[in-house]
Design an enzyme around this catalytic site. Structure first.
Site, PDB file in Angstrom:
ATOM      1  CE  LYS A   1      -5.060  -5.046  18.490  1.00 36.95           C
ATOM      2  NZ  LYS A   1      -5.095  -4.892  16.722  1.00 36.95           N
TER       3      LYS A   1
ATOM      4  CD  GLU B   1      -2.784   1.011   2.613  1.00 33.35           C
ATOM      5  OE1 GLU B   1      -2.500   0.638   3.580  1.00 33.35           O
ATOM      6  OE2 GLU B   1      -3.457   2.150   2.711  1.00 33.35           O
TER       7      GLU B   1
ATOM      8  CB  CYS C   1      -1.077  -2.322  14.046  1.00 34.11           C
ATOM      9  SG  CYS C   1      -0.043  -2.467  12.438  1.00 34.11           S
TER      10      CYS C   1
ATOM     11  CD  GLU D   1      -8.677  -4.059  15.690  1.00 34.60           C
ATOM     12  OE1 GLU D   1      -8.022  -4.746  16.323  1.00 34.60           O
ATOM     13  OE2 GLU D   1      -7.997  -3.344  15.031  1.00 34.60           O
TER      14      GLU D   1
END
Lengths: 395, 598
Positions: B366, B284, B307, B369
């Site tokens: 997380k 990317e 991340c 997420e």
């Protein structure tokens, strides 16, 4: 003795002083003051023996000296007009009637320490003083600018927290933060507003500083005692048969003299120094001096006659502190709640009367381990009332 | 500040540098002074008053943590007055505290409990003034129970000093004083990044992760479910701490064994998708560079890493204008979930509806997420359950397995192989280093010009670091990059991230690629890691991460054999159609607060 007779007697009393509220023309004051060197000013204030009028009594000249000697590109003078101590209302009157003597006091202090900016931190509830005071400040700024001075004053309004009368909490509030006391040291004279050397003074201290510079230290030093020089503005409330009010009196009176002056004699206790002060019982009136060698006060004098329940008096003060503690440190936040809950539990019989002894120990611990002056003094009324009126708390 | 100060503590002389506190001086002498509101990562408060000491010629007892050491000072740390004051402070705290320790998640790891034990304090010395607070369970990551709060404000200072978020703040005076949020709303409602740094620094059980231990046991116990587990790189260098190992122990092999013994059907590794992230995110970046430098298009550069879910939510709230600069790559956790329920399900012949994906993360964000509504590209919720390193520790203890004497084993294949490049994702600068190891080789056909592949300039603990790499000897496809100097920056802790994000928002960022980790030290200092945390502990975990990297056979993501295989068998090419569907995501502008009419 009827009240008008007594008022006349007070007016003629040998301890009555008329420095602050004296109508006088101060037009040439600025010219005279500005001719003086900062060293001279400092020397005059030192000679006068002036100590802080907020209650703690730190020598004014020493505060100035520390700030003067601190090296920094900017320094600040703050007038602490966050008058929140229960039973105190003198700063309001001074600002209303004699703002013209407060502002020069700030200028004098600024000249001594080397500040170019001053703030008046005005109690939120005094917002109604703002229009007149702003006008006064604007005129003053204009006047000293014309004289070539770089100093200027700005008014900032508090938001109603008692703790913001504590100088470091005041500075936090002034910076736009939550009003919570800082750790000391560093003291404001070395790291205050925006981390710069800052002198914070009670309104009354600044007025006396003006007077001392204007009229010489002798007019002040000749009054009072060696530890407590000068005069003080007292706020009389409670069981007096006079109008509650403001009296400028010489320092160093005994409470006995005081009570004789202001009451008809039926007084069982006097709370000296407001909610954070000490309660003096009748038996101690004769040998308790009002001043730094005895019981200091920021001005509040509340008289209680024999009809008053000292339990209610104490309960009222503790409710005040339970709410007005900023809450950051453990001894003050929880200690105040425990003292209140404790006297309620003893009164209702849920706890034995000996529990008061545990609470007295707790109060002693608060005095030595709380973070700021509020927490350290919040236990004062508890300790003195329980010591002298234990039965009233128990039954 | 080389000025030295000598003072006496308990009649022993000690010399410290100017600026040190009495507490620092006492520690130098190994004299323990108890603390509660003090934490080495954040500024001094001096609030709790547990650390009071006796100072000669002072009637008051100053707080050791907030009192600067001064020349000639005489301090006593163990006098009757000091002991009694400390005891009273602890008793007061207990009178305000929910003393239901046996049912507290932090039972056994609570600083207040420890103090009460040390000072033999009776909980009922004073009248209970415990107020009736509800527990805020609104956030999928963090749980807040005010009845256990000691008002030390460590969370408040963490949220402000380290993270620049200030989701938690003090409200109310006196008895109403408490740790609150914007307008006292629930945590899910306010600007909270779920980073969990407050949880790491809460001395009691007031702030904890929302735990999903029972959900995970439930899935394992359900015979109709196929339960797969993934573990993030930073877990393996910290899990040992909760199981009695020394700080900085690497327990990778034992962790894999214990997960198998706990009953997971397959034990995979988030490192596998970390390697995959490098391939996708590296390509990317190269694509953005091509479009900008070769084609002259107006492409958002620098590219930020994506991340760290704490960073992502922070950007969504505070810097919505730079969301296009964030890599569209999902985090390794979410790539894993999407692939487990597609690629692995297909290969293993398992209906993804019967599969439960569990992740073990050093992170509380997380949990949020995984619960994002867009994270369902497999057709199901990609990751079902997220537990922290601490929660896994609890599960291992509950299982009765003797962790320290376990044999070591390897992860199951297909989603289990990994390289050293993936391991270093756990440390700040690691994603940058891993990306460079791959991108440089893609462009030049040669390994990065650093000894033993260790790109030292991007490592370390400074809050913001920058580096640059000159690209020389490009392959023909990448000729437009010849001689270019790739400018890189790394930040960890959101207060540092803010500096780099602000530059981009104001259009004055000089960089091409920026790595951001929300937590101090990166994932190794994550909000789900063992408590306590401090710089020393984080440094030891970091050393462990880099030695794990060096111990591995493969150290470049593109050398991972299973990554090579998944491109051959399933994804076909980086940034391809399948990648786009499964491995990339989009971001949501969130604003400073949600609409108030909820």
């Amino acid at each position: 003795m009827d009240s008008s007779t007594r008022e006349r007697r007070i007016a003629e009393h040998k301890k009555r002083v008329n420095l602050i509220f004296k109508k006088c023309v101060w037009d040439d004051f600025l010219d005279r003051a500005l001719e003086m060197s900062p060293e001279d000013m400092l020397e005059k204030v030192k000679e006068s023996g002036l100590r802080g009028r907020g209650g703690a009594g730190f020598p004014t000249w020493l505060k100035w000296k520390f700030a003067r000697e601190a090296e920094a590109d900017e320094k600040y003078v703050i007038c602490n007009a966050d008058e929140g101590e229960p039973g105190t209302f003198k700063d309001r009157a001074i600002l209303q009637e004699q703002a013209g003597k407060v502002l020069p006091g700030m200028l004098v202090c600024a000249k001594v320490i080397g500040a170019e900016k001053g703030f008046i931190y005005l109690r939120g509830e005094y917002a109604y003083l703002l229009p007149a005071l702003s006008q006064e400040v604007e005129n003053f700024n204009e006047k000293i600018r014309e004289k070539g001075e770089r100093f200027s004053i700005e008014i900032k309004l508090g938001s109603g927290a008692y703790v913001c009368g504590e100088e470091t909490a005041l500075i936090e509030s002034l910076e736009g933060n939550r009003g919570e006391p800082r750790n000391k040291p560093p003291f404001p004279v070395s790291e205050g507003y925006l981390g710069k050397p800052t002198v914070v003074h009670n309104v009354e201290t600044l007025v006396y500083a003006s007077i001392i510079i204007s009229e010489g230290p002798e007019c002040f030093k000749s009054l009072g005692t060696s530890d407590s020089a000068g005069a003080k503005v007292f706020c009389i409330s409670g069981d007096t048969d006079l109008d509650e009010g403001i009296y400028e009196l010489e320092m160093g009176m005994t409470i006995k003299e005081f009570v004789e002056l202001f009451s008809d004699g039926d007084i069982k206790a006097v709370q000296v120094g407001g909610a954070s002060g000490h309660c003096v019982p009748r038996k101690k009136f004769a040998d308790t001096i009002i001043g730094f060698e005895g019981v200091p006060t920021g001005g509040s004098m509340v008289l209680f006659n024999s009809s008053r329940s000292m339990y209610n008096v104490l309960h009222n003060y503790l409710e005040f502190f339970e709410e007005e503690s900023c809450g950051q440190c453990t001894p003050c936040r929880i200690g105040c709640q425990q003292l209140l809950k404790g006297i309620e539990a003893v009164k209702s019989g849920e706890k034995p009367s000996e529990y008061l002894d545990d609470l007295v120990k707790l109060a002693g611990m608060m005095k030595i381990s709380a973070k700021c002056g509020l927490g350290q003094s919040a236990a004062n009324p508890f300790i003195s009332i329980v010591e002298h009126f234990r039965e009233e708390i128990m039954y | 500040m080389s000025e030295k100060i000598t003072l006496k503590i308990n009649n022993i002389d000690v010399t410290v540098s100017a600026g040190a506190t009495v507490l620092d001086a006492a520690r130098k002498l190994k004299i323990k002074i108890p603390t509660l509101c003090n934490h080495p990562d954040i500024c001094v408060a001096g609030n709790c008053r547990v650390c009071v000491v006796e100072q000669k010629d002072s009637g008051a007892l100053p707080a050791a943590c907030a009192t600067p050491a001064a020349e000639g000072m005489e301090i006593h740390t163990n006098t009757r007055r000091v002991r009694e004051a400390r005891k009273a402070v602890i008793s007061l705290l207990l009178s305000e505290h929910n003393n239901d320790c046996l049912r507290c998640y932090k039972n056994g790891n609570c600083e207040l409990q420890e103090l009460a034990t040390e000072y033999t304090v009776e909980a009922d010395r004073y009248i209970s003034i415990l107020k009736d607070y509800g527990v805020d369970k609104s956030s999928p990551s963090i749980q807040k129970d005010d009845s256990k709060c000691v008002r030390c404000q460590r969370c408040v200072r963490t949220c402000a000093n380290l993270q620049d978020v200030s989701a938690l703040w003090i409200s109310g005076k006196g008895r109403k004083n408490k740790i609150s949020t914007f307008m006292d709303k629930t945590i899910d409602y306010v600007v909270c990044t779920n980073c969990g740094q407050c949880v790491n620094r809460c001395p009691t059980g007031a702030l904890t992760e929302k735990n999903y231990i029972e959900e995970v046991w439930g899935a394992i116990d359900d015979p109709s479910k196929h339960v797969v587990v993934q573990t993030a790189p930073a877990v393996r260098v910290a899990l040992g701490e909760v199981l009695g190992c020394e700080t900085g122990s690497r327990v990778t092999g034992k962790m894999v064994t214990v997960l198998k013994r706990l009953g997971f059907d397959r034990v995979f590794d988030t490192n596998f998708t970390a390697d995959l992230t490098i391939i996708e995110e590296g390509h990317e970046l190269l694509r953005r560079l091509s479009e900008k430098l070769r084609d002259g298009k107006d492409v958002p550069l620098p590219q930020f890493t994506s991340c760290s879910p704490g960073w992502i939510k922070y950007a969504e709230h505070v810097f919505p204008e730079i969301l296009d600069y964030l890599s569209t790559c999902k985090s390794p956790q979410q790539m894993f979930g999407a692939l487990a329920k597609t690629y692995y399900a297909e290969k293993a012949g398992i209906d993804p509806a019967d599969m439960v994906v569990v992740s073990v993360m050093p992170c509380t964000a997380k949990k949020f997420e995984a619960a994002r509504p867009e994270m369902n590209s497999s057709g199901f919720r990609d990751v079902d359950c997220v537990i922290t390193t601490r929660e896994l520790g609890h599960m291992i203890k509950q299982s009765g397995i003797d962790f320290n004497n376990l044999e070591e084993s390897l992860c199951d294949s297909l989603l289990g192989a990994h390289t050293g490049a993936a391991v270093i994702f756990g440390a700040t600068g690691g994603v940058m280093e891993a990306a460079l190891r791959t991108a440089y080789e893609v462009v030049t056909g040669r390994a990065v010009p650093f000894e033993n592949l260790n790109i030292i300039p991007v490592r370390g603990m400074n809050g913001v670091r920058e580096a640059s790499v000159k690209i020389e000897g490009c392959l023909s496809k990448w000729k437009f990059l010849e001689g270019a100097e790739l400018k890189l920056a790394i930040a960890h802790g959101l207060v540092n991230a803010r500096k780099l994000a602000k530059q981009v928002a104001e259009g004055r960022s000089p960089y091409h690629f920026i790595e951001i980790m929300a937590c101090p030290g990166g994932c190794l200092g994550g909000g789900g890691q063992p408590i306590p945390t401090n710089m020393d502990i984080r440094m030891k975990r970091m050393d462990a991460i880099y030695s794990e990297d060096e111990s591995l056979e493969f150290r470049k993501s593109h050398d991972n054999p299973e990554v090579i295989r998944i491109y051959e068998d399933f994804l076909k090419e980086p940034l391809g159609k399948r990648s786009h569907k499964l491995l990339h995501t989009r971001y949501t502008e969130r604003g400073r607060y949600r609409t108030l009419n909820r």
